[in-house]
Design a protein around this motif. Structure first.
Motif, PDB file in Angstrom:
ATOM      1  N   TYR A  49       2.479   1.713  -3.405  1.00 53.38           N
ATOM      2  CA  TYR A  49       1.528   2.297  -4.358  1.00 53.38           C
ATOM      3  C   TYR A  49       1.385   3.798  -4.102  1.00 53.38           C
ATOM      4  N   ARG A  50       1.241   4.176  -2.840  1.00 47.25           N
ATOM      5  CA  ARG A  50       1.102   5.593  -2.494  1.00 47.25           C
ATOM      6  C   ARG A  50       2.344   6.385  -2.914  1.00 47.25           C
TER       7      ARG A  50
ATOM      8  N   THR B  74       0.840  -1.205   0.000  1.00 47.12           N
ATOM      9  CA  THR B  74       0.000   0.000   0.000  1.00 47.12           C
ATOM     10  C   THR B  74       0.870   1.248   0.000  1.00 47.12           C
TER      11      THR B  74
ATOM     12  N   ASP C  12       2.277   6.640  -6.756  1.00 49.15           N
ATOM     13  CA  ASP C  12       1.218   7.562  -7.156  1.00 49.15           C
ATOM     14  C   ASP C  12       1.650   9.005  -6.916  1.00 49.15           C
TER      15      ASP C  12
END
Length: 111
Positions: A95-96, A92, A99
């Motif tokens: 991904y953050r 997670t 992004d």
């Protein structure tokens, strides 16, 4: 005193539940749960604080020790749960990070 310690130890070891609760198979994962708890809490912080390199290292660490938890005898499912939770949290975070730094998240936050 030594006889008393031997007696107490024998009593603990004769009960399967107490034996497990007094073992490193229980306390190792319990103490290691601080890592995934911290990682889950970090998912609420700003993505600009995430270290991409450290997140990558922690993904490899979690995946490696998930495998280890199932490779040892007896299998340590509590340790597996600890590291699978950490892996999910680190993925997670990864991904953050991507992004924010690579997929326009920084501009969206400023926008």
């Amino acid at each position: 005193m030594a006889a008393f310690v031997k007696f107490v130890n024998a009593k603990i070891r004769s009960n399967a539940t107490l034996d497990y609760l007094c073992s490193t198979h229980f306390w190792g994962p319990v103490s290691t749960f601080g890592i995934p708890i911290a990682a889950v809490m970090d998912t609420q912080k700003s993505p600009e604080l995430i270290s991409g390199k450290m997140t990558g290292v922690l993904v490899i660490y979690a995946a490696t020790f998930m495998r280890f938890a199932l490779a040892i005898t007896p299998k340590n499912y509590l340790l597996f749960l600890c590291h699978s939770t950490n892996l999910a949290a680190q993925l997670t975070q990864g991904y953050r990070y991507l992004d924010y730094h690579n997929w326009g998240g920084k501009e969206r936050m400023r926008g």
